[in-house]
Design a protein around this motif. Structure first.
Motif, PDB file in Angstrom:
ATOM      1  N   HIS A  45       0.824  -1.207   0.000  1.00 57.89           N
ATOM      2  CA  HIS A  45       0.000   0.000   0.000  1.00 57.89           C
ATOM      3  C   HIS A  45       0.863   1.264   0.000  1.00 57.89           C
ATOM      4  O   HIS A  45       0.520   2.262  -0.655  1.00 57.89           O
ATOM      5  CB  HIS A  45      -0.941  -0.008   1.201  1.00 57.89           C
ATOM      6  CG  HIS A  45      -2.116  -0.919   1.031  1.00 57.89           C
ATOM      7  ND1 HIS A  45      -2.029  -2.277   1.255  1.00 57.89           N
ATOM      8  CD2 HIS A  45      -3.401  -0.678   0.638  1.00 57.89           C
ATOM      9  CE1 HIS A  45      -3.203  -2.833   1.014  1.00 57.89           C
ATOM     10  NE2 HIS A  45      -4.052  -1.884   0.628  1.00 57.89           N
ATOM     11  N   ALA A  46       1.975   1.234   0.725  1.00 56.00           N
ATOM     12  CA  ALA A  46       2.862   2.397   0.719  1.00 56.00           C
ATOM     13  C   ALA A  46       3.478   2.615  -0.659  1.00 56.00           C
ATOM     14  O   ALA A  46       3.599   3.756  -1.126  1.00 56.00           O
ATOM     15  CB  ALA A  46       3.960   2.223   1.769  1.00 56.00           C
ATOM     16  N   LEU A  47       3.866   1.526  -1.323  1.00 63.41           N
ATOM     17  CA  LEU A  47       4.434   1.646  -2.664  1.00 63.41           C
ATOM     18  C   LEU A  47       3.385   2.113  -3.664  1.00 63.41           C
ATOM     19  O   LEU A  47       3.661   2.972  -4.520  1.00 63.41           O
ATOM     20  CB  LEU A  47       5.030   0.305  -3.091  1.00 63.41           C
ATOM     21  CG  LEU A  47       5.659   0.257  -4.477  1.00 63.41           C
ATOM     22  CD1 LEU A  47       6.747   1.309  -4.637  1.00 63.41           C
ATOM     23  CD2 LEU A  47       6.224  -1.146  -4.759  1.00 63.41           C
ATOM     24  N   ALA A  48       2.180   1.578  -3.577  1.00 64.98           N
ATOM     25  CA  ALA A  48       1.105   2.031  -4.456  1.00 64.98           C
ATOM     26  C   ALA A  48       0.848   3.519  -4.266  1.00 64.98           C
ATOM     27  O   ALA A  48       0.608   4.250  -5.242  1.00 64.98           O
ATOM     28  CB  ALA A  48      -0.169   1.226  -4.177  1.00 64.98           C
ATOM     29  N   ILE A  51       3.495   5.439  -6.173  1.00 63.55           N
ATOM     30  CA  ILE A  51       3.228   5.429  -7.611  1.00 63.55           C
ATOM     31  C   ILE A  51       2.124   6.426  -7.947  1.00 63.55           C
ATOM     32  O   ILE A  51       2.230   7.209  -8.908  1.00 63.55           O
ATOM     33  CB  ILE A  51       2.858   4.004  -8.072  1.00 63.55           C
ATOM     34  CG1 ILE A  51       4.097   3.097  -7.970  1.00 63.55           C
ATOM     35  CG2 ILE A  51       2.318   4.009  -9.501  1.00 63.55           C
ATOM     36  CD1 ILE A  51       3.790   1.627  -8.208  1.00 63.55           C
ATOM     37  N   GLY A  52       1.053   6.414  -7.166  1.00 61.74           N
ATOM     38  CA  GLY A  52      -0.025   7.360  -7.411  1.00 61.74           C
ATOM     39  C   GLY A  52       0.419   8.800  -7.284  1.00 61.74           C
ATOM     40  O   GLY A  52       0.077   9.651  -8.120  1.00 61.74           O
ATOM     41  N   LYS A  57      -1.700  13.707 -11.694  1.00 65.62           N
ATOM     42  CA  LYS A  57      -1.600  15.161 -11.815  1.00 65.62           C
ATOM     43  C   LYS A  57      -2.661  15.881 -10.985  1.00 65.62           C
ATOM     44  O   LYS A  57      -2.632  17.105 -10.878  1.00 65.62           O
ATOM     45  CB  LYS A  57      -1.720  15.564 -13.287  1.00 65.62           C
ATOM     46  CG  LYS A  57      -0.617  14.994 -14.167  1.00 65.62           C
ATOM     47  CD  LYS A  57      -0.813  15.387 -15.621  1.00 65.62           C
ATOM     48  CE  LYS A  57       0.267  14.780 -16.513  1.00 65.62           C
ATOM     49  NZ  LYS A  57       0.073  15.145 -17.939  1.00 65.62           N
ATOM     50  N   SER A  58      -3.609  15.138 -10.429  1.00 66.03           N
ATOM     51  CA  SER A  58      -4.657  15.708  -9.595  1.00 66.03           C
ATOM     52  C   SER A  58      -4.910  14.736  -8.450  1.00 66.03           C
ATOM     53  O   SER A  58      -4.525  13.552  -8.534  1.00 66.03           O
ATOM     54  CB  SER A  58      -5.943  15.908 -10.405  1.00 66.03           C
ATOM     55  OG  SER A  58      -6.503  14.647 -10.751  1.00 66.03           O
ATOM     56  N   GLU A  63      -5.220   9.127  -6.553  1.00 65.30           N
ATOM     57  CA  GLU A  63      -5.954   8.052  -5.884  1.00 65.30           C
ATOM     58  C   GLU A  63      -6.237   6.906  -6.843  1.00 65.30           C
ATOM     59  O   GLU A  63      -6.122   5.727  -6.489  1.00 65.30           O
ATOM     60  CB  GLU A  63      -7.257   8.608  -5.317  1.00 65.30           C
ATOM     61  CG  GLU A  63      -8.073   7.585  -4.548  1.00 65.30           C
ATOM     62  CD  GLU A  63      -9.324   8.184  -3.923  1.00 65.30           C
ATOM     63  OE1 GLU A  63     -10.157   7.403  -3.430  1.00 65.30           O
ATOM     64  OE2 GLU A  63      -9.468   9.425  -3.940  1.00 65.30           O
ATOM     65  N   ARG A  64      -6.589   7.253  -8.080  1.00 66.61           N
ATOM     66  CA  ARG A  64      -6.915   6.216  -9.076  1.00 66.61           C
ATOM     67  C   ARG A  64      -5.709   5.365  -9.416  1.00 66.61           C
ATOM     68  O   ARG A  64      -5.796   4.130  -9.465  1.00 66.61           O
ATOM     69  CB  ARG A  64      -7.469   6.884 -10.333  1.00 66.61           C
ATOM     70  CG  ARG A  64      -7.843   5.908 -11.457  1.00 66.61           C
ATOM     71  CD  ARG A  64      -8.766   6.579 -12.460  1.00 66.61           C
ATOM     72  NE  ARG A  64      -8.128   7.734 -13.079  1.00 66.61           N
ATOM     73  CZ  ARG A  64      -7.590   7.712 -14.306  1.00 66.61           C
ATOM     74  NH1 ARG A  64      -7.614   6.600 -15.015  1.00 66.61           N
ATOM     75  NH2 ARG A  64      -7.051   8.794 -14.821  1.00 66.61           N
ATOM     76  N   PHE A  65      -4.554   5.994  -9.641  1.00 67.51           N
ATOM     77  CA  PHE A  65      -3.367   5.223 -10.002  1.00 67.51           C
ATOM     78  C   PHE A  65      -2.841   4.418  -8.820  1.00 67.51           C
ATOM     79  O   PHE A  65      -2.307   3.314  -9.006  1.00 67.51           O
ATOM     80  CB  PHE A  65      -2.293   6.148 -10.569  1.00 67.51           C
ATOM     81  CG  PHE A  65      -2.678   6.776 -11.874  1.00 67.51           C
ATOM     82  CD1 PHE A  65      -3.219   6.012 -12.896  1.00 67.51           C
ATOM     83  CD2 PHE A  65      -2.516   8.138 -12.084  1.00 67.51           C
ATOM     84  CE1 PHE A  65      -3.589   6.581 -14.104  1.00 67.51           C
ATOM     85  CE2 PHE A  65      -2.890   8.719 -13.281  1.00 67.51           C
ATOM     86  CZ  PHE A  65      -3.428   7.942 -14.292  1.00 67.51           C
TER      87      PHE A  65
END
Length: 253
Positions: A45-48, A51-52, A57-58, A63-65
């Motif tokens: 979760h920390a890595l995700a 990445i996000g 860009k917003s 949150e989506r990425f």
């Protein structure tokens, strides 16, 4: 294989300890560290989240990425094992750091590589448009472009990372170090054939490896070299066009 490599859960405990120490040392930095590390239940979760934060860009995009990365990690836990090996490899090979937290938070090459791992997973699951979108965002936001059809091993270190381009179908082995402004790609005359980079290879800054060629295990490619022919294991290739030097005695140059 990295000596004394630790498991993912142990890695996460080490990262949390580093974060807790940093918070105690610098409370102003603490809020950011809590958001990035301490508020998350595990390394995935920390890595995700990283990445996000890097690709989005917003707030909605971030949150989506992050959620897309979580989905990939849940579907393929081996992605987190690979991310753990990559992170530990930095601590082993980069003389500028021996800790785990700084590269996780600050090394864009590390995040770009993990974003590629996510894009590659989507590519393999026939979500090509999404995979290519992640590649495009990594190129825009991190200046690292890795085609999702490429194949990359573990314990890989993208050092500095700006300007790295890894084209379609390229194959990169374990324990490879790639510095800034490196290009690995195909020739127009052979669009379905790409370089194969062996284990433990060093690709120095500004080097180019192109065509249907193999770079042998533990070879070194010098800064600015242009390589269009095979490099045997253990050899160094330098110059434009590249010539071989410092080869093991049994290799004929």
């Amino acid at each position: 294989m990295i000596q004394n490599e630790i498991a993912v859960d142990q890695l996460w405990r080490s990262i949390r300890r580093e974060a807790e120490t940093a918070v105690a040392r610098d409370p102003v930095f603490g809020a950011a560290l809590s958001f990035a590390i301490l508020d998350h239940p595990d390394f995935a979760h920390a890595l995700a989240h990283q990445i996000g934060e890097r690709l989005g860009k917003s707030p909605a995009d971030r949150e989506r990425f992050a959620q897309l990365a979580c989905d990939a990690f849940a579907g393929a836990p081996d992605l987190i094992d690979a991310a753990s090996r990559d992170l530990q490899s930095i601590a082993v090979h980069d003389p500028a750091t021996t800790a785990l937290l700084p590269p996780l938070l600050n090394f864009k090459g590390y995040v770009a590589l993990q974003a590629w791992r996510v894009s590659h997973w989507f590519w393999l699951h026939d979500r090509n448009d999404l995979a290519l979108l992640l590649q495009s965002l990594s190129s825009d936001q991190l200046q690292v472009s890795i085609h999702p059809s490429a194949s990359i091993g573990t314990s890989v270190f993208l050092d500095h990372a700006t300007g790295i381009i890894i084209g379609a179908f390229a194959v990169i082995g374990d324990e490879v170090t790639i510095l800034q402004n490196v290009t690995i790609g195909r020739k127009h005359s052979e669009p379905d054939r790409a370089p194969k980079i062996g284990r433990g290879v060093l690709l120095s800054a500004g080097s180019t490896v192109v065509g249907d060629i193999s770079i042998g295990d533990f070879a070194k490619i010098g800064a600015g070299a242009v390589v269009e022919h095979d490099v045997p294991p253990g050899c160094t290739a330098v110059g434009v066009p590249a010539r071989l030097t410092n080869c093991p005695e049994k290799v004929s140059v």
